[in-house]
Design a protein around this motif. Sequence first.
Motif, PDB file in Angstrom:
ATOM      1  N   LYS A  63      -0.213  -1.171  16.934  1.00 33.84           N
ATOM      2  CA  LYS A  63       1.019  -1.251  16.154  1.00 33.84           C
ATOM      3  C   LYS A  63       1.116  -2.530  15.321  1.00 33.84           C
ATOM      4  O   LYS A  63       1.603  -2.497  14.202  1.00 33.84           O
ATOM      5  N   GLY A  64       0.632  -3.645  15.824  1.00 37.42           N
ATOM      6  CA  GLY A  64       0.670  -4.895  15.054  1.00 37.42           C
ATOM      7  C   GLY A  64      -0.193  -4.812  13.804  1.00 37.42           C
ATOM      8  O   GLY A  64       0.231  -5.195  12.707  1.00 37.42           O
ATOM      9  N   GLU A  65      -1.383  -4.291  13.970  1.00 38.16           N
ATOM     10  CA  GLU A  65      -2.305  -4.106  12.842  1.00 38.16           C
ATOM     11  C   GLU A  65      -1.720  -3.126  11.825  1.00 38.16           C
ATOM     12  O   GLU A  65      -1.761  -3.370  10.618  1.00 38.16           O
ATOM     13  N   ALA A  66      -1.164  -2.040  12.311  1.00 38.48           N
ATOM     14  CA  ALA A  66      -0.567  -1.032  11.425  1.00 38.48           C
ATOM     15  C   ALA A  66       0.597  -1.626  10.658  1.00 38.48           C
ATOM     16  O   ALA A  66       0.728  -1.420   9.447  1.00 38.48           O
ATOM     17  N   SER A  67       1.420  -2.380  11.337  1.00 38.72           N
ATOM     18  CA  SER A  67       2.574  -3.001  10.701  1.00 38.72           C
ATOM     19  C   SER A  67       2.144  -3.963   9.603  1.00 38.72           C
ATOM     20  O   SER A  67       2.715  -3.972   8.509  1.00 38.72           O
ATOM     21  N   GLU A  68       1.139  -4.771   9.867  1.00 38.77           N
ATOM     22  CA  GLU A  68       0.637  -5.725   8.869  1.00 38.77           C
ATOM     23  C   GLU A  68       0.082  -5.009   7.643  1.00 38.77           C
ATOM     24  O   GLU A  68       0.323  -5.410   6.506  1.00 38.77           O
ATOM     25  N   LYS A  69      -0.670  -3.946   7.865  1.00 42.03           N
ATOM     26  CA  LYS A  69      -1.251  -3.182   6.764  1.00 42.03           C
ATOM     27  C   LYS A  69      -0.158  -2.572   5.894  1.00 42.03           C
ATOM     28  O   LYS A  69      -0.204  -2.645   4.668  1.00 42.03           O
ATOM     29  N   VAL A  70       0.846  -1.991   6.531  1.00 36.79           N
ATOM     30  CA  VAL A  70       1.941  -1.372   5.782  1.00 36.79           C
ATOM     31  C   VAL A  70       2.731  -2.439   5.023  1.00 36.79           C
ATOM     32  O   VAL A  70       3.109  -2.233   3.868  1.00 36.79           O
ATOM     33  N   LYS A  71       2.968  -3.593   5.634  1.00 38.04           N
ATOM     34  CA  LYS A  71       3.670  -4.693   4.945  1.00 38.04           C
ATOM     35  C   LYS A  71       2.887  -5.145   3.719  1.00 38.04           C
ATOM     36  O   LYS A  71       3.460  -5.415   2.665  1.00 38.04           O
ATOM     37  N   GLU A  72       1.569  -5.257   3.862  1.00 38.85           N
ATOM     38  CA  GLU A  72       0.711  -5.669   2.750  1.00 38.85           C
ATOM     39  C   GLU A  72       0.813  -4.665   1.592  1.00 38.85           C
ATOM     40  O   GLU A  72       0.980  -5.057   0.434  1.00 38.85           O
ATOM     41  N   ILE A  73       0.725  -3.396   1.914  1.00 38.36           N
ATOM     42  CA  ILE A  73       0.829  -2.344   0.888  1.00 38.36           C
ATOM     43  C   ILE A  73       2.207  -2.396   0.236  1.00 38.36           C
ATOM     44  O   ILE A  73       2.331  -2.307  -0.985  1.00 38.36           O
ATOM     45  N   ARG A  74       3.225  -2.576   1.053  1.00 43.27           N
ATOM     46  CA  ARG A  74       4.590  -2.657   0.523  1.00 43.27           C
ATOM     47  C   ARG A  74       4.719  -3.805  -0.477  1.00 43.27           C
ATOM     48  O   ARG A  74       5.264  -3.628  -1.568  1.00 43.27           O
ATOM     49  N   THR A  75       4.253  -4.984  -0.115  1.00 45.05           N
ATOM     50  CA  THR A  75       4.342  -6.145  -0.997  1.00 45.05           C
ATOM     51  C   THR A  75       3.613  -5.895  -2.307  1.00 45.05           C
ATOM     52  O   THR A  75       4.130  -6.189  -3.390  1.00 45.05           O
ATOM     53  N   GLU A  76       2.423  -5.328  -2.218  1.00 47.48           N
ATOM     54  CA  GLU A  76       1.637  -5.058  -3.425  1.00 47.48           C
ATOM     55  C   GLU A  76       2.315  -4.019  -4.318  1.00 47.48           C
ATOM     56  O   GLU A  76       2.307  -4.144  -5.535  1.00 47.48           O
ATOM     57  N   THR A  77       2.920  -2.999  -3.714  1.00 48.29           N
ATOM     58  CA  THR A  77       3.589  -1.981  -4.522  1.00 48.29           C
ATOM     59  C   THR A  77       4.865  -2.530  -5.147  1.00 48.29           C
ATOM     60  O   THR A  77       5.171  -2.219  -6.293  1.00 48.29           O
TER      61      THR A  77
END
Length: 118
Positions: free
Chosen positions: A84-98
């Motif tokens: 879940k920590g890894e998934a959360s970080e990945k989604v946050k990264e994608i969110r910031t970039e979008t």
Amino acid sequence: MEEAKILDEANIDHKNKYEEAIKTFADKLEEKINFLKGKADKVEHSAKDTYNERIELLKQKREALSKEYEKVKNTGENKWQEIKGEASEKVKEIRTETETAYTGIRDGFSYLFGKFKN
């Protein structure tokens, strides 16, 4: 990007709710892409290339988000605690970039429309 609140409000401790939030955010991103495609058709050629590049970037991020969604969806509850920590970080990264890409496009449209009005 108002839709990003969906991810802010998602509870990372509940896999199904987080999975649903990722899917909803991805669907909203798809709506933004389609909206921008319509706008890109209305601007002059040089600006259109820039917007099309941003749209392509958003499509790539949408695809990355879809892959992350599938990963979360296919993860069992017992394995969820591990990733879940890894998934959360990945989604946050994608969110910031979008958000960065979309804001740049939106601000560019505002600038161009302001120029056309004058």
